[in-house]
Design an enzyme around this catalytic site. Structure first.
Site, PDB file in Angstrom:
ATOM      1  CE1 TYR A 159      -2.051  -2.057  -9.480  1.00 56.61           C
ATOM      2  CE2 TYR A 159      -1.523   0.224  -9.984  1.00 56.61           C
ATOM      3  CZ  TYR A 159      -1.797  -0.757  -9.066  1.00 56.61           C
ATOM      4  OH  TYR A 159      -1.827  -0.441  -7.721  1.00 56.61           O
ATOM      5  CE  LYS A 163      -5.145  -1.146  -7.431  1.00 57.52           C
ATOM      6  NZ  LYS A 163      -5.769  -1.731  -6.235  1.00 57.52           N
TER       7      LYS A 163
END
Ligand SMILES: NC(=O)c1ccc[n+]([C@@H]2O[C@H](COP(=O)([O-])OP(=O)(O)OC[C@H]3O[C@@H](n4cnc5c(N)ncnc54)[C@H](OP(=O)(O)O)[C@@H]3O)[C@@H](O)[C@H]2O)c1
Length: 253
Positions: A159, A163
């Site tokens: 993740y 990002k």
């Protein structure tokens, strides 16, 4: 166009079901935004939010279909939305998935699913959105990045890397738009209590969708390019970014 007092009048939300996005549009409608388009994978699930925004005073509120993973559709989607609803003052990129990190570490397809939505989806839709905003000569892309991308942690590096990718892409896009009248505002929240983090242990400086929405409003008013939510993260991450890796690895985060 923003009104004479600089208030946002029209907002397009990609990832319209996001708790942070919904708190943000509620705040913007309270400050006179009148047109809101909520775009999500299942527009029927957005009916409650549409009714609420109408109740708060928005005059045009619609829910439309949008899938960040369906990158082949993004050019047509953006063209149709802008042709139908006209100019947007703010386009909020709010879609995203946390994913299953333990599975993603062992199965490349699971890892790619996270990266596809958060990074590839952002790149794919931000480019045609920026083109339309450039043509109208004004507007701000507000993108929900994360402190997780500022220094990637062992516990959620898939993740975090997605990002980091979307964040740096948007900063570059922002630079490319200087002089066009269009801005990009990258928002970096820490842990926020939303559907995405339900059941997870909050990390320090945890916040709420409403406090991120307030930070976004302040950022829009000031014309900020980067917004930390809460603001203390700017200093926390500045320190963490430079911590030697053997030390960083040992932190209980
Ligand atoms: N919560 C946090 O701690 C936190 C911290 C930093 C940054 N963020 C970021 O903030 C953004 C909003 O998250 P949130 O906390 O508000 O969580 P949320 O309420 O779970 O919202 C995430 C939204 O993304 C949508 N989405 C997921 N995959 C999609 C796809 N392929 N196409 C279109 N929409 C898709 C979901 O739609 P469905 O309803 O269809 O599933 C959901 O509405 C995300 O980008 C997240 O990474 C969150």
């Amino acid at each position: 166009m923003q009104d004479a007092l600089g208030a946002v009048q029209s907002v397009l939300v990609l990832g319209g079901g996001s708790d942070i996005a919904q708190a943000t549009v509620r705040a913007l409608v309270r400050r006179r935004a009148r047109t809101v388009v909520l775009a999500g994978r299942d527009p029927n699930s957005l009916t409650g939010a549409v009714d609420e925004l109408r109740g708060l005073g928005a005059t045009t509120v619609e829910a439309v279909a949008f899938d960040a993973d369906a990158t082949d559709t993004h050019d047509d989607f953006v063209a149709e939305i802008f042709d139908t609803y006209g100019d947007f003052d703010v386009v909020l990129l709010a879609f995203g998935v946390q994913g299953d990190q333990p599975r993603a570490e062992r199965d490349g397809r699971v890892a790619v699913d996270i990266v596809r939505t958060n990074y590839v989806g952002t790149v794919s839709v931000a480019v045609p959105v920026a083109e339309r905003l450039r043509a109208q000569g004004h507007g701000t892309i507000v993108a929900l990045s994360s402190v997780a991308g500022e220094r990637v942690r062992r516990s959620n590096f898939v993740y975090g890397s997605s990002k980091a990718g979307m964040d740096t892409f948007l900063l570059g896009l922002s630079d490319s738009l200087v002089g066009s009248g269009v801005k990009v505002m990258v928002v970096r929240p820490g842990f926020v209590h939303t559907k995405m983090t339900e059941g997870m242990e909050p990390t320090p400086l945890a916040s709420t969708p409403e406090s991120v929405a307030a930070a976004i409003e302040r950022g829009l008013a000031k014309g900020s390019e980067i917004v930390w939510a809460p603001p203390q993260f700017r200093f926390v991450m500045s320190a963490l970014r430079h911590l030697p890796r053997p030390l960083f690895r040992k932190l209980p985060i």
